[in-house]
Design a protein around this motif. Structure first.
Motif, short mmCIF file in Angstrom:
data_model
loop_
_atom_site.label_atom_id
_atom_site.label_comp_id
_atom_site.label_asym_id
_atom_site.label_seq_id
_atom_site.Cartn_x
_atom_site.Cartn_y
_atom_site.Cartn_z
N SER A 52 -6.87 -10.95 5.98
CA SER A 52 -8.31 -10.70 6.00
C SER A 52 -8.68 -9.54 5.09
O SER A 52 -8.03 -8.49 5.11
CB SER A 52 -8.79 -10.39 7.42
N ARG A 53 -9.72 -9.76 4.27
CA ARG A 53 -10.24 -8.76 3.34
C ARG A 53 -9.28 -8.45 2.20
O ARG A 53 -9.57 -7.62 1.34
CB ARG A 53 -10.60 -7.44 4.05
N LEU A 54 -8.12 -9.13 2.18
CA LEU A 54 -7.17 -8.94 1.09
C LEU A 54 -7.23 -10.08 0.08
O LEU A 54 -6.91 -9.89 -1.09
CB LEU A 54 -5.74 -8.83 1.64
N VAL A 55 -7.63 -11.27 0.54
CA VAL A 55 -7.76 -12.41 -0.36
C VAL A 55 -9.21 -12.53 -0.81
O VAL A 55 -10.14 -12.17 -0.08
CB VAL A 55 -7.30 -13.71 0.31
N HIS A 56 -9.39 -13.04 -2.03
CA HIS A 56 -10.73 -13.17 -2.60
C HIS A 56 -11.04 -14.64 -2.88
O HIS A 56 -10.15 -15.43 -3.23
CB HIS A 56 -10.83 -12.36 -3.89
N CYS A 57 -12.29 -14.97 -2.74
CA CYS A 57 -12.76 -16.34 -2.94
C CYS A 57 -12.60 -16.74 -4.41
O CYS A 57 -13.01 -16.00 -5.31
CB CYS A 57 -14.23 -16.43 -2.52
N LYS A 58 -12.03 -17.92 -4.64
CA LYS A 58 -11.86 -18.41 -6.01
C LYS A 58 -13.20 -18.77 -6.63
O LYS A 58 -13.38 -18.67 -7.85
CB LYS A 58 -10.94 -19.64 -5.99
N ARG A 59 -14.16 -19.17 -5.80
CA ARG A 59 -15.45 -19.61 -6.32
C ARG A 59 -16.32 -18.45 -6.79
O ARG A 59 -16.88 -18.47 -7.87
CB ARG A 59 -16.19 -20.41 -5.25
N CYS A 60 -16.45 -17.40 -5.94
CA CYS A 60 -17.38 -16.31 -6.28
C CYS A 60 -16.73 -14.94 -6.33
O CYS A 60 -17.38 -13.97 -6.73
CB CYS A 60 -18.55 -16.30 -5.28
N GLY A 61 -15.47 -14.82 -5.90
CA GLY A 61 -14.80 -13.53 -5.93
C GLY A 61 -15.01 -12.67 -4.71
O GLY A 61 -14.49 -11.56 -4.63
N GLY A 62 -15.78 -13.15 -3.73
CA GLY A 62 -16.04 -12.37 -2.52
C GLY A 62 -14.80 -12.25 -1.65
O GLY A 62 -13.88 -13.06 -1.73
N LYS A 63 -14.79 -11.23 -0.79
CA LYS A 63 -13.67 -11.04 0.12
C LYS A 63 -13.76 -12.05 1.27
O LYS A 63 -14.84 -12.41 1.71
CB LYS A 63 -13.67 -9.62 0.68
N MET A 64 -12.59 -12.48 1.74
CA MET A 64 -12.53 -13.51 2.78
C MET A 64 -11.98 -12.93 4.08
O MET A 64 -11.05 -12.13 4.06
CB MET A 64 -11.68 -14.69 2.31
N ASP A 65 -12.58 -13.35 5.18
CA ASP A 65 -12.16 -12.92 6.51
C ASP A 65 -11.62 -14.12 7.28
O ASP A 65 -12.08 -15.26 7.10
CB ASP A 65 -13.33 -12.32 7.28
#
Length: 221
Positions: A52-65
């Protein structure tokens, strides 16, 4: 009624019981409790979202939880959701991909050496600037101290009060400059110390990666 016209009767069984009476009654109580609670009483499956908060969305670059969701058939699944565009990715897909990559690094010392060397090179990009900044601050500090010594000598030799007040004001200004320079030196030195602490050792990284798979597996439900 039976064919003979007699009323049906309950008779004791003459065959051996599959389970004894005590076990039979215990099972009946358990089934009754299950019917009342709509479940077996077992705790729900949990998942540790270690990324959590370490991986980023491939589509927009946002952090993922990490979060859990319920599918159309009522089954529970785990995923990572982007906080920006709300895209979801199955947790096991992300975590398995990360684990595969870490395992590859752990088994390829040459690749790990190249990556750590590049990481250290990037970490040290600011070192020349910091060292120049320290040299400049130390030079300014030396000049301030020399000027303060001169003013102190003047203050000692002065007889007029007006002149003394002027020199004292200059000394106060120099004292503030010295404090600012000392503070600046401390900050830059702390940055240099941080660079040294963050220098990556490939052997230590490889040893840690060798334990990651086991530790990560223990976190899964």
């Amino acid at each position: 009624m039976g064919e003979s016209g007699e009323e049906p009767r309950l008779v004791d069984a003459v065959w051996p019981a599959i389970v004894n009476e005590e076990k039979f009654q215990a099972v009946q109580r358990l089934m009754a409790d299950k019917g009342q609670t709509h479940g077996s009483g077992a705790s729900s499956i949990q998942h540790v979202y270690s990324l959590s908060r370490l991986v980023h969305c491939k589509r927009c670059g946002g952090k993922m939880d990490g979060e859990s969701a319920t599918g159309r058939l009522g089954s529970k699944y785990f995923c990572y959701r982007c906080g920006e565009c709300l895209m979801r990715v199955a947790a096991h897909e992300v975590e398995d991909a990360i684990m595969d990559r870490l395992q590859l690094l752990a088994e390829d010392p040459e690749l790990l050496d190249r990556l750590t060397a590049e990481t250290n090179r990037k970490l040290q990009l600011d070192r020349p600037r910091m060292e120049r900044e320290i040299a400049g601050l130390e030079k300014d500090l030396k000049e301030v101290k020399a000027m303060a010594d001169i003013l102190l000598d003047e203050l000692i030799s002065m007889d007029q009060q007006a002149g003394r007040s002027l020199v004292k004001n200059k000394l106060n200004d120099l004292g503030q400059q010295q404090m600012d320079l000392d503070h600046g030196l401390e900050e830059v030195q702390q940055e240099l110390d941080r660079l040294d602490r963050e220098t990556v050792d490939s052997e230590l990284v490889q040893a840690a990666l060798g334990q990651v798979k086991e530790l990560f597996g223990a976190l899964k439900p």
